[in-house]
Design a protein around this motif. Structure first.
Motif, PDB file in Angstrom:
ATOM      1  N   GLY A 343       0.487  -1.120  -0.272  1.00 23.56           N
ATOM      2  CA  GLY A 343      -0.612  -0.233  -0.002  1.00 23.56           C
ATOM      3  C   GLY A 343       1.321   0.972   0.323  1.00 23.56           C
ATOM      4  O   GLY A 343       2.006   1.156  -0.347  1.00 23.56           O
ATOM      5  N   GLY A 344      -0.036   2.238   0.288  1.00 26.25           N
ATOM      6  CA  GLY A 344       1.108   3.885   0.050  1.00 26.25           C
ATOM      7  C   GLY A 344       0.694   4.069  -1.321  1.00 26.25           C
ATOM      8  O   GLY A 344       2.151   5.100  -1.850  1.00 26.25           O
ATOM      9  N   VAL A 345       0.048   3.574  -2.353  1.00 17.12           N
ATOM     10  CA  VAL A 345       0.844   4.230  -3.335  1.00 17.12           C
ATOM     11  C   VAL A 345       0.152   4.897  -4.636  1.00 17.12           C
ATOM     12  O   VAL A 345      -1.817   4.381  -4.065  1.00 17.12           O
ATOM     13  N   SER A 346      -0.728   5.484  -5.815  1.00 10.54           N
ATOM     14  CA  SER A 346      -1.370   5.752  -5.337  1.00 10.54           C
ATOM     15  C   SER A 346      -1.116   6.316  -7.144  1.00 10.54           C
ATOM     16  O   SER A 346      -1.023   6.205  -8.006  1.00 10.54           O
ATOM     17  N   MET A 347      -2.783   5.068  -8.128  1.00  8.49           N
ATOM     18  CA  MET A 347      -2.241   5.344  -9.424  1.00  8.49           C
ATOM     19  C   MET A 347      -2.328   6.747 -10.216  1.00  8.49           C
ATOM     20  O   MET A 347      -1.751   6.745 -11.901  1.00  8.49           O
ATOM     21  N   MET A 348      -2.594   7.364 -10.165  1.00  8.69           N
ATOM     22  CA  MET A 348      -2.822   8.903 -10.475  1.00  8.69           C
ATOM     23  C   MET A 348      -1.772   9.458 -10.091  1.00  8.69           C
ATOM     24  O   MET A 348      -1.344  10.074 -11.384  1.00  8.69           O
ATOM     25  N   SER A 349      -0.692   8.923  -9.084  1.00  7.87           N
ATOM     26  CA  SER A 349       0.495   9.956  -8.961  1.00  7.87           C
ATOM     27  C   SER A 349       0.911   8.734  -9.935  1.00  7.87           C
ATOM     28  O   SER A 349       2.152   9.770 -10.416  1.00  7.87           O
ATOM     29  N   GLN A 350       1.182   7.621  -9.744  1.00  7.44           N
ATOM     30  CA  GLN A 350       1.823   6.987 -10.498  1.00  7.44           C
ATOM     31  C   GLN A 350       2.181   7.523 -12.145  1.00  7.44           C
ATOM     32  O   GLN A 350       2.822   7.762 -12.659  1.00  7.44           O
ATOM     33  N   LEU A 351       0.554   7.389 -12.382  1.00  8.22           N
ATOM     34  CA  LEU A 351       0.259   7.925 -14.051  1.00  8.22           C
ATOM     35  C   LEU A 351       1.615   9.308 -14.624  1.00  8.22           C
ATOM     36  O   LEU A 351       2.108   9.857 -15.226  1.00  8.22           O
ATOM     37  N   ILE A 352       0.920  10.487 -13.462  1.00 11.96           N
ATOM     38  CA  ILE A 352       1.178  11.726 -12.948  1.00 11.96           C
ATOM     39  C   ILE A 352       2.851  12.382 -13.131  1.00 11.96           C
ATOM     40  O   ILE A 352       3.266  12.556 -14.754  1.00 11.96           O
ATOM     41  N   GLY A 353       3.382  11.082 -12.512  1.00  8.86           N
ATOM     42  CA  GLY A 353       4.574  10.724 -12.478  1.00  8.86           C
ATOM     43  C   GLY A 353       5.343  10.089 -13.835  1.00  8.86           C
ATOM     44  O   GLY A 353       6.502  10.968 -13.907  1.00  8.86           O
ATOM     45  N   THR A 354       5.017   9.215 -14.255  1.00  6.92           N
ATOM     46  CA  THR A 354       5.402   8.504 -14.872  1.00  6.92           C
ATOM     47  C   THR A 354       5.390   9.650 -16.968  1.00  6.92           C
ATOM     48  O   THR A 354       6.183   9.395 -17.316  1.00  6.92           O
TER      49      THR A 354
END
Length: 403
Positions: A343-354
């Motif tokens: 846990g402690g992750v966000s799909m939106m943050s992963q998409l934006i960071g990528t």
């Protein structure tokens, strides 16, 4: 006890730096084994010289840009402080992170092989490592410009990239794509209809395999030592790296129909993909991530060469650019508690960071390589390509005939 802990941290990160430094031998032999025999010397010299230029660029400019600690110019006595405090921890941290930065031109080298001139490539290396790579490195790993804080505020977690699926590998792969576009395909690679005209099979499967093995072993330092302190070490990271590597091997073996080039790049695809989430996904999740990465590399390598007509000699954009992108996105999937992650992750943050990493890499890389191409001419002419970089640039064969 505090001094002992500090000394152990220094030893820990130093061992990591040595392992990642050794990975550059892997980059070199992977390229040596893949390119034509007439370009083997160039591959070896280019990787070695890139390392030297990268170290200077990162020491004087890049490290300070990313982390605000300027060692090269001793601003406010920062170099003196690093020399005397915490057993020199800041110095070995620089060493460790420099080996990451130097991986960027090593990645690019494989994509632009067999038609790039020597000194313009070194100039490009300096600019990439001094300015483009540390710009995104600082955003992700040092919180520069408040982007990570904003992502955490908006989506509950920042962009998670533990060991560099995006920061190192995808950035390197997308910079390589920009460089390949600026350079164009090798002479006679495609005919007027866009079909592959000249096939260039690997010149040495044993050297290619050696490079893959060196990279695979060194990768455990790349991932595990990204904790950067002894108290942060996790057996989970090592186990996940193993499982993703195995997943990549199996997928590349079966999807690639036993092709030795695919088989030996399969573990690298899995390891590229697992870097980002190696500290938060489960071993089963890591296996799936590696399986997808291995298959993704095989399919996109063929698609890149035949359909897109992108002459990426080692397939570094599929391997590093696309598998790294998959690995960062996979964090949002397999890092969730619902799929066995911590846990402690966000799909939106992963998409934006990528997306941000890809944008910085491709635009920054394109600007650098286009600028260098305009002022110094990156591309070897047709006669030089026909002769081979070994003779045209270094004036020696990989295996000179004996008198």
């Amino acid at each position: 006890m505090e001094q002992l802990t500090t000394s152990l941290d220094v030893l820990f990160i130093l061992l990591g730096a040595i392992l990642v430094l050794f990975m550059h031998a892997g980059f070199a032999f992977l390229e040596v084994g893949t390119v034509q025999h007439k370009n083997q010397v160039n591959a070896l010299v280019k990787i070695m010289s890139d390392l030297g230029v990268s170290t200077v660029a990162y020491f004087f400019i890049g490290y300070g840009m990313a982390y605000g600690v300027f060692l090269g110019f001793n601003i406010d006595g920062q170099l003196t402080q690093a020399m005397t405090e915490k057993s020199g921890y800041e110095l070995v941290k620089f060493f460790f992170l420099m080996t990451f930065a130097a991986a960027i031109p090593a990645i690019v080298s494989g994509g632009i092989a067999e038609r790039a001139r020597f000194y313009p490539v070194l100039l490009s290396t300096f600019l990439i490592v001094a300015f483009v790579y540390p710009f995104f490195e600082g955003i992700t790993w040092n919180g520069n410009f408040g982007i990570q804080a904003w992502l955490e505020e908006q989506f509950g977690a920042g962009f998670h990239d533990f060991a560099g699926s995006i920061v190192v590998h995808s950035v390197g792969g997308w910079i390589a794509l920009a460089a390949i576009i600026v350079l164009g395909a090798r002479h006679n690679r495609y005919d007027k209809e866009g079909r592959i005209k000249e096939q260039h099979p690997p010149s040495s499967i044993p050297f290619l395999a050696l490079g893959a093995w060196i990279l695979s072993v060194g990768w455990f330092g790349f991932n595990v030592m990204s904790a950067q302190a002894i108290e942060g070490i996790q057996g989970l990271v090592a186990m996940n790296s193993l499982m993703a590597m195995v997943g990549g091997i199996l997928a590349a073996t079966f999807v690639g129909d036993k092709d030795p080039g695919f088989v030996h790049n399969g573990p690298l695809a899995g390891l590229v993909a697992i870097c980002a989430g190696s500290d938060v996904v489960s071993p089963l999740g890591a296996l799936v991530i590696g399986l997808v990465a291995g298959a993704l590399f095989v399919k996109t390598f063929t698609w890149t060469q035949k359909t897109l007509k992108i002459d990426d000699v080692l397939g570094v954009w599929p391997l590093h650019g696309l598998c790294g992108m998959w690995g960062a996105i996979a964090v949002g999937i397999f890092g969730s508690t619902a799929l066995g992650g911590l846990g402690g992750v966000s799909m939106m943050s992963q998409l934006i960071g990528t997306g941000l990493g890809i944008l910085v890499a491709f635009v920054g890389g394109y600007i650098v390589y286009l600028f260098v191409h305009k002022v110094a001419t990156l591309r070897m002419d047709e006669d030089e390509q026909y002769q081979g970089a070994d003779l045209a640039i270094h004036r020696i064969h990989a295996n000179p005939p004996r008198d």
